[in-house]
Design a protein around this motif. Sequence first.
Motif, PDB file in Angstrom:
ATOM      1  N   PRO A  15      40.331  35.272  51.131  1.00  0.00           N
ATOM      2  CA  PRO A  15      40.257  35.126  49.679  1.00  0.00           C
ATOM      3  C   PRO A  15      41.329  35.962  48.987  1.00  0.00           C
ATOM      4  CG  PRO A  15      38.569  36.635  50.437  1.00  0.00           C
ATOM      5  CD  PRO A  15      39.195  36.037  51.667  1.00  0.00           C
ATOM      6  N   SER A  16      41.670  35.592  47.766  1.00  0.00           N
ATOM      7  CA  SER A  16      42.630  36.389  46.999  1.00  0.00           C
ATOM      8  C   SER A  16      41.949  37.677  46.547  1.00  0.00           C
ATOM      9  CB  SER A  16      43.119  35.609  45.780  1.00  0.00           C
ATOM     10  OG  SER A  16      42.098  35.515  44.800  1.00  0.00           O
ATOM     11  N   TYR A  17      42.751  38.665  46.226  1.00  0.00           N
ATOM     12  CA  TYR A  17      42.197  39.923  45.718  1.00  0.00           C
ATOM     13  C   TYR A  17      41.422  39.680  44.429  1.00  0.00           C
ATOM     14  CZ  TYR A  17      45.398  42.200  48.994  1.00  0.00           C
ATOM     15  OH  TYR A  17      46.062  42.603  50.122  1.00  0.00           O
ATOM     16  N   GLN A  18      41.911  38.768  43.595  1.00  0.00           N
ATOM     17  CA  GLN A  18      41.219  38.479  42.339  1.00  0.00           C
ATOM     18  C   GLN A  18      39.864  37.808  42.586  1.00  0.00           C
ATOM     19  OE1 GLN A  18      44.247  36.355  40.159  1.00  0.00           O
ATOM     20  NE2 GLN A  18      45.070  38.248  39.293  1.00  0.00           N
ATOM     21  N   GLU A  19      39.776  36.939  43.588  1.00  0.00           N
ATOM     22  CA  GLU A  19      38.485  36.326  43.936  1.00  0.00           C
ATOM     23  C   GLU A  19      37.489  37.393  44.390  1.00  0.00           C
ATOM     24  OE1 GLU A  19      38.741  32.042  45.879  1.00  0.00           O
ATOM     25  OE2 GLU A  19      40.175  33.415  46.818  1.00  0.00           O
ATOM     26  N   ILE A  20      37.963  38.319  45.193  1.00  0.00           N
ATOM     27  CA  ILE A  20      37.101  39.398  45.671  1.00  0.00           C
ATOM     28  C   ILE A  20      36.622  40.233  44.489  1.00  0.00           C
ATOM     29  CG2 ILE A  20      37.016  41.503  47.069  1.00  0.00           C
ATOM     30  CD1 ILE A  20      39.222  40.120  48.857  1.00  0.00           C
ATOM     31  N   ALA A  21      37.533  40.575  43.592  1.00  0.00           N
ATOM     32  CA  ALA A  21      37.180  41.384  42.424  1.00  0.00           C
ATOM     33  C   ALA A  21      36.127  40.692  41.569  1.00  0.00           C
ATOM     34  CB  ALA A  21      38.430  41.682  41.592  1.00  0.00           C
ATOM     35  N   ASP A  27      28.511  44.453  41.380  1.00  0.00           N
ATOM     36  CA  ASP A  27      27.717  44.901  42.523  1.00  0.00           C
ATOM     37  C   ASP A  27      27.965  46.391  42.770  1.00  0.00           C
ATOM     38  OD1 ASP A  27      26.576  45.462  45.006  1.00  0.00           O
ATOM     39  OD2 ASP A  27      27.297  43.617  45.941  1.00  0.00           O
ATOM     40  N   ALA A  28      26.980  47.211  42.471  1.00  0.00           N
ATOM     41  CA  ALA A  28      27.127  48.661  42.623  1.00  0.00           C
ATOM     42  C   ALA A  28      27.313  49.083  44.082  1.00  0.00           C
ATOM     43  CB  ALA A  28      25.910  49.363  42.041  1.00  0.00           C
ATOM     44  N   TYR A  29      26.848  48.267  45.006  1.00  0.00           N
ATOM     45  CA  TYR A  29      26.963  48.594  46.428  1.00  0.00           C
ATOM     46  C   TYR A  29      28.289  48.128  47.032  1.00  0.00           C
ATOM     47  CZ  TYR A  29      21.980  49.424  45.920  1.00  0.00           C
ATOM     48  OH  TYR A  29      20.759  49.887  45.503  1.00  0.00           O
ATOM     49  N   ALA A  30      29.013  47.320  46.311  1.00  0.00           N
ATOM     50  CA  ALA A  30      30.235  46.711  46.846  1.00  0.00           C
ATOM     51  C   ALA A  30      31.295  47.711  47.294  1.00  0.00           C
ATOM     52  CB  ALA A  30      30.827  45.732  45.838  1.00  0.00           C
ATOM     53  N   LEU A  70      38.841  45.938  43.251  1.00  0.00           N
ATOM     54  CA  LEU A  70      37.782  45.738  42.258  1.00  0.00           C
ATOM     55  C   LEU A  70      38.290  45.971  40.840  1.00  0.00           C
ATOM     56  CD1 LEU A  70      34.708  47.282  44.096  1.00  0.00           C
ATOM     57  CD2 LEU A  70      35.378  44.879  43.909  1.00  0.00           C
ATOM     58  N   GLY A  71      39.298  46.811  40.691  1.00  0.00           N
ATOM     59  CA  GLY A  71      39.903  47.047  39.382  1.00  0.00           C
ATOM     60  C   GLY A  71      40.586  45.813  38.812  1.00  0.00           C
ATOM     61  N   LEU A  72      40.903  44.855  39.647  1.00  0.00           N
ATOM     62  CA  LEU A  72      41.536  43.628  39.174  1.00  0.00           C
ATOM     63  C   LEU A  72      40.607  42.796  38.306  1.00  0.00           C
ATOM     64  CD1 LEU A  72      43.393  42.575  42.435  1.00  0.00           C
ATOM     65  CD2 LEU A  72      44.415  43.526  40.356  1.00  0.00           C
ATOM     66  N   ALA A  73      39.308  43.059  38.379  1.00  0.00           N
ATOM     67  CA  ALA A  73      38.341  42.313  37.562  1.00  0.00           C
ATOM     68  C   ALA A  73      38.397  42.758  36.103  1.00  0.00           C
ATOM     69  CB  ALA A  73      36.927  42.500  38.109  1.00  0.00           C
ATOM     70  N   LYS A  74      39.005  43.907  35.853  1.00  0.00           N
ATOM     71  CA  LYS A  74      39.123  44.405  34.481  1.00  0.00           C
ATOM     72  C   LYS A  74      40.334  43.763  33.832  1.00  0.00           C
ATOM     73  CE  LYS A  74      37.025  48.692  35.806  1.00  0.00           C
ATOM     74  NZ  LYS A  74      37.278  50.019  36.290  1.00  0.00           N
ATOM     75  N   LYS A  75      40.122  43.119  32.741  1.00  0.00           N
ATOM     76  CA  LYS A  75      41.194  42.395  32.041  1.00  0.00           C
ATOM     77  C   LYS A  75      42.336  43.320  31.670  1.00  0.00           C
ATOM     78  CE  LYS A  75      41.634  38.663  28.885  1.00  0.00           C
ATOM     79  NZ  LYS A  75      40.943  37.435  28.891  1.00  0.00           N
ATOM     80  N   GLY A  76      43.557  42.872  31.920  1.00  0.00           N
ATOM     81  CA  GLY A  76      44.736  43.622  31.528  1.00  0.00           C
ATOM     82  C   GLY A  76      45.083  44.763  32.465  1.00  0.00           C
ATOM     83  N   ASN A  77      44.474  44.817  33.630  1.00  0.00           N
ATOM     84  CA  ASN A  77      44.768  45.881  34.566  1.00  0.00           C
ATOM     85  C   ASN A  77      46.161  45.682  35.148  1.00  0.00           C
ATOM     86  OD1 ASN A  77      44.974  47.549  36.857  1.00  0.00           O
ATOM     87  ND2 ASN A  77      42.755  47.644  37.023  1.00  0.00           N
ATOM     88  N   GLY A  78      47.034  46.654  34.943  1.00  0.00           N
ATOM     89  CA  GLY A  78      48.409  46.539  35.414  1.00  0.00           C
ATOM     90  C   GLY A  78      48.689  47.328  36.662  1.00  0.00           C
ATOM     91  N   ASN A  79      47.645  47.822  37.355  1.00  0.00           N
ATOM     92  CA  ASN A  79      47.863  48.594  38.569  1.00  0.00           C
ATOM     93  C   ASN A  79      48.504  47.731  39.628  1.00  0.00           C
ATOM     94  OD1 ASN A  79      46.647  50.807  37.425  1.00  0.00           O
ATOM     95  ND2 ASN A  79      44.654  50.417  38.313  1.00  0.00           N
ATOM     96  N   SER A  80      49.194  48.375  40.544  1.00  0.00           N
ATOM     97  CA  SER A  80      49.791  47.642  41.643  1.00  0.00           C
ATOM     98  C   SER A  80      49.522  48.385  42.939  1.00  0.00           C
ATOM     99  CB  SER A  80      51.301  47.483  41.432  1.00  0.00           C
ATOM    100  OG  SER A  80      51.924  48.743  41.457  1.00  0.00           O
ATOM    101  N   LEU A  81      49.731  47.694  44.046  1.00  0.00           N
ATOM    102  CA  LEU A  81      49.489  48.333  45.347  1.00  0.00           C
ATOM    103  C   LEU A  81      50.489  49.416  45.593  1.00  0.00           C
ATOM    104  CD1 LEU A  81      48.556  45.323  47.614  1.00  0.00           C
ATOM    105  CD2 LEU A  81      47.101  47.172  46.894  1.00  0.00           C
TER     106      LEU A  81
END
Length: 81
Positions: A15-21, A27-30, A70-81
Amino acid sequence: DCNSCHQLAQRSIGPSYQEIAQRYKDDAYAPAQLAKKIRNGGGGVWGETAMAAHPDLTDAQASQMVAYILGLAKKGNGNSL
């Protein structure tokens, strides 16, 4: 070696990272479960292809990777690997 099976926005072998996010964003346990899956490998959640284990990663490294994904689920997140 993550990018050989995962891409940012589109599905490849895994899956893509965005799908995982999106799937695990509420999910608090994720975070702990996904970090464990990165280190130990696993399968059956996204299809038949199993994810390879990455035992050389520390718990801290795996947790940092999960935090990014998981941070990718937050809109406008510009972090990168």
